[in-house]
Design a protein around this motif. Structure first.
Motif, PDB file in Angstrom:
ATOM      1  N   ILE A 146       5.032   9.190  23.652  1.00 38.13           N
ATOM      2  CA  ILE A 146       3.605   9.269  23.981  1.00 38.13           C
ATOM      3  C   ILE A 146       2.804   8.308  23.107  1.00 38.13           C
ATOM      4  CG2 ILE A 146       3.334  11.340  22.522  1.00 38.13           C
ATOM      5  CD1 ILE A 146       1.417  11.540  25.521  1.00 38.13           C
ATOM      6  N   ARG A 147       3.241   8.182  21.841  1.00 37.79           N
ATOM      7  CA  ARG A 147       2.569   7.278  20.915  1.00 37.79           C
ATOM      8  C   ARG A 147       2.761   5.823  21.338  1.00 37.79           C
ATOM      9  NH1 ARG A 147       3.076   7.789  14.348  1.00 37.79           N
ATOM     10  NH2 ARG A 147       2.699   5.610  13.937  1.00 37.79           N
ATOM     11  N   SER A 148       4.010   5.494  21.737  1.00 36.84           N
ATOM     12  CA  SER A 148       4.283   4.127  22.215  1.00 36.84           C
ATOM     13  C   SER A 148       3.436   3.824  23.441  1.00 36.84           C
ATOM     14  CB  SER A 148       5.748   3.960  22.604  1.00 36.84           C
ATOM     15  OG  SER A 148       6.566   4.333  21.562  1.00 36.84           O
ATOM     16  N   PRO A 175       0.839  -1.196   0.000  1.00 34.74           N
ATOM     17  CA  PRO A 175       0.000   0.000   0.000  1.00 34.74           C
ATOM     18  C   PRO A 175       0.881   1.256   0.000  1.00 34.74           C
ATOM     19  CG  PRO A 175      -0.456  -1.396   1.917  1.00 34.74           C
ATOM     20  CD  PRO A 175       0.816  -1.868   1.309  1.00 34.74           C
ATOM     21  N   CYS A 176       0.515   2.233  -0.840  1.00 37.83           N
ATOM     22  CA  CYS A 176       1.321   3.458  -0.919  1.00 37.83           C
ATOM     23  C   CYS A 176       0.423   4.686  -0.901  1.00 37.83           C
ATOM     24  CB  CYS A 176       2.109   3.517  -2.217  1.00 37.83           C
ATOM     25  SG  CYS A 176       3.177   2.120  -2.460  1.00 37.83           S
ATOM     26  N   TYR A 177       0.745   5.612  -0.052  1.00 35.87           N
ATOM     27  CA  TYR A 177       0.024   6.890  -0.033  1.00 35.87           C
ATOM     28  C   TYR A 177       1.060   7.999   0.044  1.00 35.87           C
ATOM     29  CZ  TYR A 177      -3.038  10.611   1.653  1.00 35.87           C
ATOM     30  OH  TYR A 177      -3.701  11.794   1.819  1.00 35.87           O
ATOM     31  N   GLU A 193       7.383  10.775   5.265  1.00 38.38           N
ATOM     32  CA  GLU A 193       6.916  10.888   6.654  1.00 38.38           C
ATOM     33  C   GLU A 193       5.796   9.912   6.940  1.00 38.38           C
ATOM     34  OE1 GLU A 193       5.695  14.886   7.234  1.00 38.38           O
ATOM     35  OE2 GLU A 193       7.763  15.619   7.346  1.00 38.38           O
ATOM     36  N   THR A 194       5.557   9.642   8.218  1.00 31.71           N
ATOM     37  CA  THR A 194       4.463   8.744   8.564  1.00 31.71           C
ATOM     38  C   THR A 194       3.123   9.367   8.163  1.00 31.71           C
ATOM     39  OG1 THR A 194       3.302   7.603  10.339  1.00 31.71           O
ATOM     40  CG2 THR A 194       4.438   9.620  10.946  1.00 31.71           C
ATOM     41  N   LYS A 195       2.194   8.504   7.716  1.00 28.83           N
ATOM     42  CA  LYS A 195       0.898   9.002   7.252  1.00 28.83           C
ATOM     43  C   LYS A 195      -0.138   8.954   8.363  1.00 28.83           C
ATOM     44  CE  LYS A 195       2.792   9.372   3.276  1.00 28.83           C
ATOM     45  NZ  LYS A 195       4.067   8.854   3.687  1.00 28.83           N
ATOM     46  N   TRP A 196       0.299   8.497   9.546  1.00 30.97           N
ATOM     47  CA  TRP A 196      -0.648   8.323  10.641  1.00 30.97           C
ATOM     48  C   TRP A 196      -0.460   9.408  11.677  1.00 30.97           C
ATOM     49  CZ3 TRP A 196      -4.334   4.487  10.574  1.00 30.97           C
ATOM     50  CH2 TRP A 196      -4.182   3.535   9.575  1.00 30.97           C
TER      51      TRP A 196
END
Ligand code: UDP
Ligand code: MG
Length: 317
Positions: A132-134, A9-11, A205-208
């Motif tokens: 914080i995400r972890s 998957p690519c965005y 960069e991360t997309k999330w």
């Protein structure tokens, strides 16, 4: 010779695609007993990702692409890949090399020589990720573990190699609200877990965003557990009991000491508190209702705008 379809998957990944290609071709050389097919899914990218894919497809017949009419999300991209992939084995891999292609030969060896139906990967570290995400990710998995019967493994990636049978069963789960980490566990079969250290993104960069992840985690909970509904009902019973006890207390106190009017601020607090709990429970209910609503519309999970692959059996009908 076995064929392995790799779904990617690519965005907005124009920088990462060429790097990925050079890595995966190295891996393909190492896989002497199987041929590799790469299926890029362009999830409505706004940069020149599609052009990159087409360029690669022109030069290399093992490269396939499928382009969505807009951004449908990674879950939809994975589903699309699964419907189009026709390999004997199917892998799902991120384009940013956070799912190391170098693990693929080992995964293939395990799935063919041992009796597993699926070889999956999990990160044992979350190095390089915001703390914080972890933290919230860990809490989410701990909560899922308690709320849901389906096994959802902490640190599990979507990166995995599956047998044709596993994929076929996965495709029968055609739900609109998809949470793959749960779906993989739900279909069962024997899964072998490979562990590896977190790798940082090759490019881009991360997309999330944090927000997107939060919504995704709610999808996961609502999709794989009805425990929040039970919690709402439990809260209702609990507050009824508290109210009943308080009523008894007040009646007895009034009979013994008369009825001085006081304590309205505490009353206000209680009313607001209970009101909050009620709205919270209605919110939980609403969340399930919304999911049911979206599910009953039976909208397609993705819309393919163009591809260089054969149409699938269902689409030909
Ligand atoms: N991705 C996608 N659609 C989206 C968001 C992401 O297809 O709406 C793809 C993205 O191109 C990448 C993979 O999903 O190949 C994982 O995304 P990312 O690396 O941004 O997530 P992270 O690794 O940070 O969790
Ligand atoms: Mg990534």
């Amino acid at each position: 010779m076995d064929k392995i379809s790799v779904i990617v998957p690519c965005y907005n990944e124009q920088e990462a695609i060429p790097i990925f290609y050079s890595e995966i071709t190295k891996t393909a050389k190492k896989l002497s007993q199987a041929e590799l097919e790469v299926i890029f899914i362009n999830d409505g990218s706004k940069d020149s990702s599609l052009a990159e894919m087409k360029k690669l497809a022109k030069a290399d017949s093992r490269i396939k692409y499928l382009s969505f009419s807009r951004n449908f999300g990674k879950e939809a991209a994975m589903y699309a890949g699964l419907t189009y992939a026709d390999g004997d084995y199917v892998a799902i891999m991120d384009v940013d090399l956070q799912d190391p292609p170098s693990l693929l030969p080992e995964m293939y060896r395990i799935i063919t020589e041992e009796t597993y139906d699926c070889v999956a990967t999990r990160r044992v570290t979350r190095k390089g990720e915001p703390p914080i995400r972890s933290f919230f990710a860990r809490r989410f998995y701990a909560m899922m573990h308690r709320l849901s019967k389906t096994e959802i493994v902490d640190g599990a990636r979507d990166y995995r190699l599956m047998t044709r049978q596993f994929v076929q069963e996965l495709l029968r789960l055609g739900e609109y609200n998809r949470f793959s980490k749960g779906l993989f566990g739900w279909v069962g079969f024997e899964t072998k877990w490979l562990e590896y250290e977190n790798v940082e993104r090759s490019a881009g960069e991360t997309k999330w965003s944090f927000w997107k992840l939060l919504i995704y985690s709610i999808d996961g909970i609502v999709g794989f557990s009805t425990a929040p509904l039970a919690i709402a009902a439990f809260l209702g019973v609990f507050f009824c009991l508290v109210a009943f006890l308080a009523l008894c207390f007040i009646i007895v106190r009034t009979l013994l000491f008369g009825d001085p009017v006081s304590g309205w601020p505490s009353m206000t607090c209680i009313i607001i508190f209970i009101g909050g709990i009620q709205l919270f429970c209605i919110g939980i209910l609403g969340e399930y209702l919304a999911k049911t609503y979206m599910e009953t519309k039976r909208r397609p999970i993705f819309i393919c705008k163009e591809t260089n692959m054969e149409k699938t059996a269902e689409e030909k009908e």
